[in-house]
Design a protein around this motif. Structure first.
Motif, short mmCIF file in Angstrom:
data_model
loop_
_atom_site.label_atom_id
_atom_site.label_comp_id
_atom_site.label_asym_id
_atom_site.label_seq_id
_atom_site.Cartn_x
_atom_site.Cartn_y
_atom_site.Cartn_z
N ALA A 1 -1.33 -4.33 -12.45
CA ALA A 1 -2.27 -3.20 -12.54
C ALA A 1 -3.29 -3.28 -11.42
O ALA A 1 -4.33 -3.93 -11.53
N LEU A 2 -2.98 -2.62 -10.31
CA LEU A 2 -3.87 -2.58 -9.16
C LEU A 2 -4.40 -1.15 -8.98
O LEU A 2 -3.75 -0.19 -9.38
N PRO A 3 -5.58 -1.00 -8.37
CA PRO A 3 -6.09 0.35 -8.13
C PRO A 3 -5.29 1.05 -7.03
O PRO A 3 -4.72 0.40 -6.15
N ASP A 4 -5.22 2.38 -7.12
CA ASP A 4 -4.59 3.14 -6.05
C ASP A 4 -5.30 2.83 -4.73
O ASP A 4 -6.52 2.64 -4.73
N PRO A 5 -4.59 2.76 -3.63
CA PRO A 5 -3.18 3.11 -3.45
C PRO A 5 -2.24 1.91 -3.46
O PRO A 5 -1.21 1.94 -2.77
N TYR A 6 -2.54 0.87 -4.22
CA TYR A 6 -1.75 -0.37 -4.15
C TYR A 6 -0.80 -0.50 -5.32
O TYR A 6 -1.08 -0.05 -6.43
N LEU A 7 0.34 -1.14 -5.05
CA LEU A 7 1.32 -1.49 -6.07
C LEU A 7 1.64 -2.97 -5.91
O LEU A 7 1.69 -3.48 -4.78
N ARG B 1 0.86 -1.18 0.00
CA ARG B 1 0.00 0.00 0.00
C ARG B 1 0.89 1.23 0.00
O ARG B 1 1.84 1.33 0.80
N GLN B 2 0.60 2.17 -0.90
CA GLN B 2 1.44 3.37 -0.95
C GLN B 2 1.29 4.16 0.33
O GLN B 2 0.20 4.34 0.87
N ARG B 3 2.44 4.63 0.82
CA ARG B 3 2.48 5.38 2.08
C ARG B 3 3.79 6.17 2.12
O ARG B 3 4.72 5.85 1.38
#
Length: 257
Positions: A223-229, A134-136
């Motif tokens: 290709a995941l939805p934000d906020p995931y990579l 998860r983007q953080r």
């Protein structure tokens, strides 16, 4: 999404076609299906009980979804699955090698990853690794020096936007962790020695030196939805094609895709 079912027959290798890597992902931040705990093992239930409430609920959601997905593929009840490990490629130890389903007996390789709000399962006829983050806010010069190569540090240090720089760092991280999970060691090695090519859009090739494992790995950005990579790694020589699907879980535990 419509409900569909899968079986291991759909994963069977066809000598006239490339191997298939199947990946399922799902959001874990919702409430757990009422019967989710019933498919978990005593060890999984004990692990969930040791976690804070929100993390415990997410753990139950994703472990139940992993079991239901694999149960469908292997044509057995989800609760009957028994997990174990393959031998570590470095030392042969069964305590810390890559995960596998040991019951029922099957030839498939699996990889599982979970972050706050999202989880992922991959299955393939060869070594496989996935990682989701998860983007953080995470960037720091000290952390970068520990886990990035000199080229990666130089590339990301030029990014002025802190959000983009954090995303770039996590993209490097997921590529590296997916690769090392595919190798079978996990992130116990020196991450700063593994070049993930952050300036290159995937797929990219990463090279490792772990004895007993393939040296060259193909790594795909998922290709995941934000906020995931997320990233996926498998042997570069495999030439596999990828099937990537979202899983939804209803209140009764039924999986839909």
């Amino acid at each position: 999404m419509p409900t569909t079912s899968s079986s291991v027959a759909g994963l069977a290798a066809d000598p006239n076609r490339p191997a298939v890597v199947d990946i399922w992902w799902w959001i874990t931040s919702g409430s757990a299906p009422v019967d989710a705990p019933s498919v978990l093992s005593p060890a999984e239930l004990a692990a969930a009980a040791r976690l804070p409430r929100q993390r415990s609920q997410e753990y139950v959601v994703y472990r139940a979804a992993v079991r239901r997905t694999l149960g469908r593929l292997l044509d057995v009840p989800a609760a009957s699955l028994v997990f174990g490990r393959r031998p570590c490629p470095e030392c042969g130890d069964l305590e810390h090698g890559p995960p596998r389903v040991i019951h029922p007996v099957n030839p498939w390789w699996i990889s599982i990853s979970h972050t706050n709000g999202c989880a992922m399962l991959a299955i393939a006829p060869h070594e496989i690794g996935v990682d989701v983050e998860r983007q953080r806010p995470i960037w720091s010069a000290d952390l970068a020096a520990k886990v990035l190569t000199a080229a990666e540090c130089a590339e990301l240090s030029t990014i002025g936007d802190p959000v983009r720089r954090d995303r770039g760092f996590l993209a490097c991280w997921t590529r590296k962790e997916a690769t090392l999970k595919a190798v079978g060691t996990g992130i116990v090695t020196d991450l700063s020695a593994l070049e993930s090519h952050p300036a290159t859009r995937g797929p990219v090739h990463l090279t490792t030196t772990v004895p007993g494992a393939p040296t060259n790995w193909q790594v795909h950005d998922l290709a995941l939805p934000d906020p995931y990579l997320g990233s996926l790694a498998f042997p570069a020589a495999a030439g596999s094609r990828i099937r990537f699907r979202e899983v939804t879980t209803g209140p009764d535990g039924e999986l839909g895709r």
